[in-house]
Write an enzyme that holds these catalytic residues in place. Structure first.
Site, PDB file in Angstrom:
ATOM      1  N   THR A 214       0.841  -1.208   0.000  1.00 54.01           N
ATOM      2  CA  THR A 214       0.000   0.000   0.000  1.00 54.01           C
ATOM      3  C   THR A 214       0.866   1.244   0.000  1.00 54.01           C
ATOM      4  O   THR A 214       0.614   2.206  -0.719  1.00 54.01           O
ATOM      5  CB  THR A 214      -0.927   0.013   1.231  1.00 54.01           C
TER       6      THR A 214
ATOM      7  N   TRP B  69       2.720   1.620  -3.351  1.00 51.97           N
ATOM      8  CA  TRP B  69       1.800   1.948  -4.453  1.00 51.97           C
ATOM      9  C   TRP B  69       1.680   3.450  -4.645  1.00 51.97           C
ATOM     10  O   TRP B  69       1.521   3.953  -5.747  1.00 51.97           O
ATOM     11  CB  TRP B  69       0.423   1.332  -4.177  1.00 51.97           C
ATOM     12  N   HIS B  70       1.783   4.172  -3.510  1.00 51.02           N
ATOM     13  CA  HIS B  70       1.569   5.619  -3.568  1.00 51.02           C
ATOM     14  C   HIS B  70       2.723   6.369  -4.222  1.00 51.02           C
ATOM     15  O   HIS B  70       2.548   7.508  -4.645  1.00 51.02           O
ATOM     16  CB  HIS B  70       1.301   6.179  -2.170  1.00 51.02           C
ATOM     17  N   GLY B  71       3.874   5.779  -4.255  1.00 53.73           N
ATOM     18  CA  GLY B  71       4.963   6.477  -4.932  1.00 53.73           C
ATOM     19  C   GLY B  71       6.297   5.787  -4.721  1.00 53.73           C
ATOM     20  O   GLY B  71       6.452   4.965  -3.820  1.00 53.73           O
TER      21      GLY B  71
END
Lengths: 470, 396
Positions: free
Chosen positions: A322, A325-327
């Site tokens: 998670t 995934w954001h960066g």
């Protein structure tokens, strides 16, 4: 193209609505074809070069969907597994190349003391969203949660549909599979959807953009010696509001636009800042992402129906993914792992059953949510730690200063509005007794909000797009 | 039912915004530029520019653009905003309601290099027999109070630069100090919504400069009592006001004065690079009255009624003073208000703008060559405090 742009509001949306309902309404095939073409145009307006990447994703995932379906009809479990593996390799490979390759190279270079050789790879906007949606299509076909689409156009429409293309929510295939071929638009959805769009636009243009100014100022001051503790907190709280209103605003706009064309996306935010635990927070924040990882990673790993060591490992996998995934930055990984630690603590300690006042639970939750956003926002771990150090008075320019006083007094009204709009209090306002007078008040208020949003865009106010990492 | 009302009203807003004559024309223009750019830059780069341009075009040309700006400025005031950040400028409302633009602290090295260039220019002027004077025009906000969350280094930059000029024994006139000595407040001197000073202070400055240079002239020429002053009320929304909207300040738009001599004048104003020659009286030459024909807060700039704006080279011949002195003025936009009045006490006034600006017609002039060519009696550098543009001090 952004929803919060005049090109979208004055040209793209009206033209798409008129063409959809006046020219193509009688034919589902033509409606879908038109929406797909409009979505490609929408994406190409901002990312003309990367339209091909998205088209490739559509073609390949459509093919994998057919492979899965064929294997299912033959009863070949190995065939299904191979197709799923191929899907994951392709989709995650695509994501890795565009999003993580430079980061991975920098890690390798720092370990071995070498210089990078790969040029900076530009990240196509929305790749994290449409890649996960593409995977969802194949996985849901494999799980029997949706019918395979023999027509590549329908797969294309699902993956590329402009309302949720660049900023989510991550629409699961099973949610819209039926509606791709069987939807029934109606006036309630159409007009209600437009009202929802305006609410989202208001969150983005009026609230999020103004909080962004405050947050950016605080984070700009952080590396200097000019950030006081109070200003650091103010900036962190401003970012907490900014990211919520930006993200939930985009989700509102996406959900509203989807409804206008007969699609019903699931809610993505449920007032997360009223949560009394981190567990509850993640049931309310970015619901589509949380449920994607839950259904496609956590449950296949065994979920919580395993022994504790395995449970911890499962949570670790989900929250590391998670975060990343954001960066492509260590900050996102640390942010994700922070939630891993907190969720382990809550699950293993039975936190939800503790008999402590809700206020304390809420303060505990918001403390870590805000600290998490500081890590999320920072450019590096050291910047994040520096900022947090100032928040707790370890470093920084004292407790409070003129910068804090000035910004606080100038943003007090905005903070109050932000706090109210973060709670379900505003929901009560929309439940004004229906009747002609109530309807007129509602209509005037929402139209005034729309007019204010337009004036905000015209004044060319600060309008950041924070999804460039996604 | 309520949602239908919302949709209908919003549709009216959208359609209403598109009812603009300019919009279609400007969009067609953007498309033409796209076609040209495609050949020069390639289709992807051209398309990037095209999408940016169309967004700006739509924003600027919606039929209710001005109303929208004003509405948002009202909203900003209602919620207590005093600092508005744009891409190119940060506009702040001072405690007295005036608008200001914040400037960062200039590095000492940078200021020293500017001062050194001025010193060289001084030497060139002296070598050509010209008297030199560096004039620092006042900067807005020299006595304003801003909110505590912003810091403006404009005045402190000016004071530091002044010391560097003085330390090099360069003849220097600080109109900031002169204004302070004469107890003229920044509120009196400056527009509320623009970064420039009011035109009547150009007349005041002309007198201070002429006296400092010991120019022999009829004092009546620079006496404001010998001028007609026509006030256009609520006429001018300045550069800062255009960014934040008219209601961001409690004063709204500024009044604007058109100041014309009661006495007879005869001038020729030339712009050699544009092959432009204007002959006649004060109003027909050094004033550009077309900027005052219509009140348009967001599209017009009445300030450039004086001198016409910023040009590479502008020459003013005063036929009422054929034996008068010759002056070269190296300037920025503050000189717009100065030059019309100063030209009345000179014989020939040569106004030069050396900034890099794609909007200027003509190449940047090298000042040593220019001074050698013109052989002026006076060379003055007339800059507003200290400008950010480093090219202002690249005199060669």
């Amino acid at each position: 193209m952004l929803f919060s742009s005049t090109i979208f509001i004055y040209f793209f949306l009206p033209i798409v609505i008129m063409a959809y309902y006046l020219l193509f309404y009688r034919s589902l095939f033509l409606k879908n074809l038109f929406l797909f073409a409009a979505s490609i145009f929408f994406y190409g307006w901002g990312e003309p070069k990367f339209v091909l990447v998205m088209m490739l994703s559509i073609i390949v995932n459509w093919f994998f969907g057919l492979m899965v379906d064929r294997a299912k009809r033959k009863g070949s479990k190995i065939g299904i597994r191979l197709a799923i593996i191929a899907t994951c390799i392709f989709d995650l490979g695509l994501l890795f190349v565009f999003k993580y390759l430079n980061f991975a190279e920098s890690i390798i270079c720092s370990i071995f003391g070498t210089s990078p050789v790969i040029s900076k790879i530009v990240l196509p906007i929305g790749i994290s969203f449409f890649t996960f949606q593409a995977m969802s299509y194949v996985l849901d076909v494999a799980r029997g949660k949706g019918e395979v689409q023999k027509n590549i156009l329908n797969v294309g429409l699902y993956i590329a549909f402009f309302p949720q293309l660049i900023a989510g929510p991550i629409v699961r295939y099973e949610t819209v599979a039926y509606e791709i071929k069987n939807r029934r638009e109606n006036t309630e959805d159409f007009f209600g959807g437009f009202s929802r769009f305006i609410i989202g636009l208001g969150k983005k243009v009026i609230l999020s953009n103004n909080f962004a100014l405050l947050a950016d100022k605080a984070f700009e001051l952080a590396p200097t010696d000019e950030l006081s503790t109070a200003m650091a907190w103010l900036g962190a709280i401003a970012y907490t509001f900014q990211i919520f209103f930006d993200f939930s605003g985009y989700s509102d706009m996406a959900i509203g636009l989807g409804k206008m064309f007969g699609f019903h996306f699931l809610e993505n935010f449920d007032y997360p800042y009223i949560s009394h635990s981190i567990t509850e927070f993640w049931r309310r924040w970015h619901i589509s992402l949380g449920s994607w990882f839950r259904d496609y990673v956590y449950f296949p790993l065994g979920g919580s129906r395993v022994k504790k060591p395995r449970l911890v490992l499962n949570l670790f996998a989900v929250w590391a993914l998670t975060g990343i995934w954001h960066g492509a930055n260590w900050t996102f990984l640390v942010w994700g792992l922070m939630y891993f630690v907190l969720l382990c603590f809550e699950k293993l300690s039975g936190f939800n059953n503790w008999k402590i006042p809700n206020l304390l639970k809420w303060l505990y939750t918001m403390l870590f949510v805000i600290l998490g956003w500081v890590i999320f926002r920072a450019d590096s771990i050291s910047d994040a730690m520096g900022y947090i150090g100032i928040m707790f008075g370890i470093t920084g320019a004292g407790l409070a200063d003129g910068i804090f006083t000035g910004y606080f007094t100038q943003s007090f009204v905005l903070l109050a509005i932000g706090a109210i709009c973060s709670t379900p209090a505003t929901k009560q306002l929309t439940r004004i007794k229906s009747g002609f007078v109530g309807d007129v008040i509602y209509a005037v208020a929402l139209t005034a909000l729309f007019a204010l949003c337009i004036s905000g865009l015209v004044s060319n106010s600060y309008n950041p797009f924070i999804y460039f990492n996604f | 039912m309520k949602h239908i009302f919302v949709f209908v009203l919003s549709a009216v807003i959208i359609v209403g915004g598109l009812c603009s004559e300019n919009l279609r024309e400007q969009l067609q223009n953007d498309f033409s530029v796209f076609k040209t750019d495609t050949a020069e830059k390639g289709v992807f780069d051209a398309f990037d520019t095209f999408t940016d341009n169309t967004e700006k075009t739509v924003i600027s040309n919606l039929s209710y653009h001005d109303w929208a700006m004003n509405a948002y400025s009202t909203f900003n005031r209602l919620i207590g905003t005093r600092v508005v950040v744009k891409d190119d400028i940060t506009v702040v409302r001072a405690d007295n309601g005036y608008l200001g633009s914040m400037r960062g602290k200039a590095e000492n090295n940078t200021l020293e290099s500017y001062a050194e260039n001025v010193s060289k220019l001084y030497a060139d002027a002296k070598d050509n027999g010209a008297e030199f004077l560096y004039v620092m025009a006042p900067m807005k906000g020299y006595d304003f109070s801003y909110p505590p969350n912003v810091t403006d280094y404009t005045i402190s930059n000016c004071y530091r630069f002044s010391e560097m000029i003085k330390s090099r024994n360069i003849p220097f006139l600080s109109l900031i100090e002169t204004a302070a000595d004469e107890e003229i407040t920044a509120e009196e001197m400056f527009f509320v919504t623009d970064h420039h000073w009011k035109p009547r202070w150009g007349l005041w400055a002309s007198e201070r400069i002429s006296n400092r240079l010991d120019v022999k002239y009829d004092k009546a020429i620079l006496d404001i009592d010998n001028y007609n002053i026509e006030t256009y009320e609520d006429w001018f929304l300045g550069s800062q006001g255009k960014k934040v909207g008219i209601n961001f300040t409690p004063y709204g738009a500024d009044d604007f004065e058109v100041i014309t001599p009661k006495f007879e004048t005869s001038l020729t104003e030339k712009q050699p690079y544009k092959n432009s020659v204007r002959e006649g009286d004060f109003t027909e030459t050094v004033l550009y009255m077309n900027n005052m024909e219509v009140k348009d807060h967001y599209s017009l700039n009445p300030y450039v009624t004086y001198s016409g704006g910023d040009f590479r080279e502008q020459i003013i011949i005063n036929h009422k003073n054929p034996d008068g002195k010759k002056i070269v003025i190296i300037r920025d936009s503050y000189a717009c208000a100065l030059v019309p009045f100063l030209s009345l006490v000179m014989g020939e006034t040569y106004v030069v703008d050396i900034r890099e600006n794609s909007g200027y017609v003509g190449d940047k002039l090298k000042m040593s060559e220019y001074i050698q060519k013109i052989k002026p009696d006076y060379v003055i550098v007339f800059y507003s405090g200290l400008s950010d543009s480093k090219d202002l001090f690249e005199f060669e």
